[in-house]
Design a protein around this motif. Structure first.
Motif, PDB file in Angstrom:
ATOM      1  N   SER A  13       0.831  -1.204   0.000  1.00  0.00           N
ATOM      2  CA  SER A  13       0.000   0.000   0.000  1.00  0.00           C
ATOM      3  C   SER A  13       0.868   1.257   0.000  1.00  0.00           C
ATOM      4  CB  SER A  13      -0.908   0.006   1.232  1.00  0.00           C
ATOM      5  OG  SER A  13      -1.515   1.273   1.408  1.00  0.00           O
ATOM      6  N   LYS A  14       0.398   2.281  -0.687  1.00  0.00           N
ATOM      7  CA  LYS A  14       1.118   3.558  -0.725  1.00  0.00           C
ATOM      8  C   LYS A  14       1.153   4.224   0.646  1.00  0.00           C
ATOM      9  CE  LYS A  14      -3.050   6.062  -2.226  1.00  0.00           C
ATOM     10  NZ  LYS A  14      -3.268   6.726  -0.935  1.00  0.00           N
ATOM     11  N   ASP A  15       0.322   3.739   1.557  1.00  0.00           N
ATOM     12  CA  ASP A  15       0.279   4.306   2.907  1.00  0.00           C
ATOM     13  C   ASP A  15       1.331   3.688   3.822  1.00  0.00           C
ATOM     14  OD1 ASP A  15      -1.966   5.969   2.345  1.00  0.00           O
ATOM     15  OD2 ASP A  15      -3.269   4.212   2.516  1.00  0.00           O
ATOM     16  N   ILE A  16       2.073   2.714   3.298  1.00  0.00           N
ATOM     17  CA  ILE A  16       3.116   2.056   4.084  1.00  0.00           C
ATOM     18  C   ILE A  16       4.485   2.494   3.569  1.00  0.00           C
ATOM     19  CG2 ILE A  16       4.173  -0.154   4.677  1.00  0.00           C
ATOM     20  CD1 ILE A  16       1.441  -1.433   4.527  1.00  0.00           C
ATOM     21  N   GLU A  17       5.305   2.990   4.467  1.00  0.00           N
ATOM     22  CA  GLU A  17       6.663   3.429   4.117  1.00  0.00           C
ATOM     23  C   GLU A  17       7.665   2.342   4.486  1.00  0.00           C
ATOM     24  OE1 GLU A  17       9.907   6.892   5.431  1.00  0.00           O
ATOM     25  OE2 GLU A  17       7.827   6.990   6.135  1.00  0.00           O
ATOM     26  N   ILE A  18       8.528   1.995   3.528  1.00  0.00           N
ATOM     27  CA  ILE A  18       9.572   1.000   3.778  1.00  0.00           C
ATOM     28  C   ILE A  18      10.797   1.713   4.340  1.00  0.00           C
ATOM     29  CG2 ILE A  18      11.017  -0.799   2.781  1.00  0.00           C
ATOM     30  CD1 ILE A  18       8.072  -1.442   2.699  1.00  0.00           C
ATOM     31  N   ILE A  19      11.302   1.225   5.448  1.00  0.00           N
ATOM     32  CA  ILE A  19      12.450   1.837   6.111  1.00  0.00           C
ATOM     33  C   ILE A  19      13.715   1.017   5.833  1.00  0.00           C
ATOM     34  CG2 ILE A  19      13.407   2.636   8.305  1.00  0.00           C
ATOM     35  CD1 ILE A  19      10.834   4.052   7.498  1.00  0.00           C
ATOM     36  N   GLY A  20      14.791   1.712   5.427  1.00  0.00           N
ATOM     37  CA  GLY A  20      16.093   1.052   5.308  1.00  0.00           C
ATOM     38  C   GLY A  20      16.356   0.333   4.003  1.00  0.00           C
ATOM     39  N   HIS A  21      15.463   0.459   3.018  1.00  0.00           N
ATOM     40  CA  HIS A  21      15.674  -0.195   1.726  1.00  0.00           C
ATOM     41  C   HIS A  21      15.286   0.741   0.591  1.00  0.00           C
ATOM     42  CE1 HIS A  21      16.730  -4.258   2.984  1.00  0.00           C
ATOM     43  NE2 HIS A  21      15.788  -4.182   3.904  1.00  0.00           N
ATOM     44  N   GLU A  22      15.963   0.564  -0.543  1.00  0.00           N
ATOM     45  CA  GLU A  22      15.652   1.319  -1.749  1.00  0.00           C
ATOM     46  C   GLU A  22      14.746   0.482  -2.654  1.00  0.00           C
ATOM     47  OE1 GLU A  22      16.503   4.413  -2.229  1.00  0.00           O
ATOM     48  OE2 GLU A  22      17.646   4.475  -0.350  1.00  0.00           O
ATOM     49  N   PRO A  23      13.981   1.132  -3.545  1.00  0.00           N
ATOM     50  CA  PRO A  23      13.089   0.386  -4.450  1.00  0.00           C
ATOM     51  C   PRO A  23      13.803  -0.667  -5.290  1.00  0.00           C
ATOM     52  CG  PRO A  23      12.549   2.719  -4.486  1.00  0.00           C
ATOM     53  CD  PRO A  23      13.813   2.597  -3.692  1.00  0.00           C
ATOM     54  N   ALA A  24      15.078  -0.424  -5.611  1.00  0.00           N
ATOM     55  CA  ALA A  24      15.814  -1.356  -6.477  1.00  0.00           C
ATOM     56  C   ALA A  24      16.472  -2.502  -5.713  1.00  0.00           C
ATOM     57  CB  ALA A  24      16.877  -0.594  -7.271  1.00  0.00           C
TER      58      ALA A  24
END
Length: 219
Positions: A164-175
């Motif tokens: 979901s766009k409402d969830i932010e991933i911490i410590g990682h890049e999209p790639a």
């Protein structure tokens, strides 16, 4: 998903906590948001059921001695390294309008063609993600579909995950790579063996050329 769990105030502290475990219960504590820490005890079976169903990223309605329920998440679980039995649990009380940090496990689903047909080995580079979101947006797990891995050159990245766009991933890049299929070891050995003669031929040619240059310099 919200689960329900009952707890009782615990009076036994320090070394006396052993008696709580011997009674088939788990020592616990709840803290957060201006409330004083409360020492608790949980029925082992009740907590085990909730933890297996929801893990550490599910909201729990915690009822303490019949009082109005508090919204909490599990922030830490200590277990015996040998038996695996729970020794202690930490709960963090939350507010539904404030974002929280949580660790969510990745669940790998599907079957990779590169594994099924080419005997590759599925490699999990990332097994869990730290996320930040409102409590209502928490998820128990994030699925990783590996069925798209048809060849050894394809990968599943963070950007491929259905989050979901409402969830932010911490410590990682999209790639960042989540999963990849590695070549079978025998195939790797064959490639190395095939490369060696070419490398030796190149080295030999280089040596002959150097020898010719030295001879021409001495004439």
């Amino acid at each position: 998903m919200t689960l329900k769990l009952k707890a009782q105030i615990r009076d036994l502290l320090g070394k006396k906590v052993r008696a709580v475990r011997q009674d088939g219960k788990i020592p616990a504590v709840v803290y957060g948001h201006g409330m004083p820490n409360k020492n608790l005890e949980l029925v082992y079976h009740d907590f085990d059921k909730v933890f297996k169903e929801g893990g550490e990223s599910t909201i729990i309605d915690l009822a303490i001695d019949g009082q109005p329920t508090a919204k909490v998440i599990i922030s830490d679980v200590q277990a015996d390294p040998v038996s695996g039995r729970y020794h202690h649990v930490d709960f963090h009380q939350i507010k539904m309008d404030e974002k929280i940090h949580a660790t969510v496990e990745l669940k790998f689903v599907g079957e990779a063609k590169a594994v099924k047909e080419f005997d590759g080995v599925l490699v999990h580079n990332i097994s869990e993600l730290e996320i930040k979101c409102l409590p209502a947006d928490l998820v128990g797990e994030i699925e990783v579909d590996v069925s798209q891995l048809d060849t050894f050159d394809e990968v599943v990245t963070i950007s491929d995950l259905n989050i979901s766009k409402d969830i932010e991933i911490i410590g990682h890049e999209p790639a960042d790579v989540v999963a990849i299929v590695a070549r079978p070891r025998e195939e790797e050995k064959e490639e190395v063996a095939a490369e060696q003669p070419a490398a030796e031929a190149t080295a030999a040619a280089g040596g002959e050329k150097a020898e010719e240059e030295r001879e021409s310099e001495t004439k």
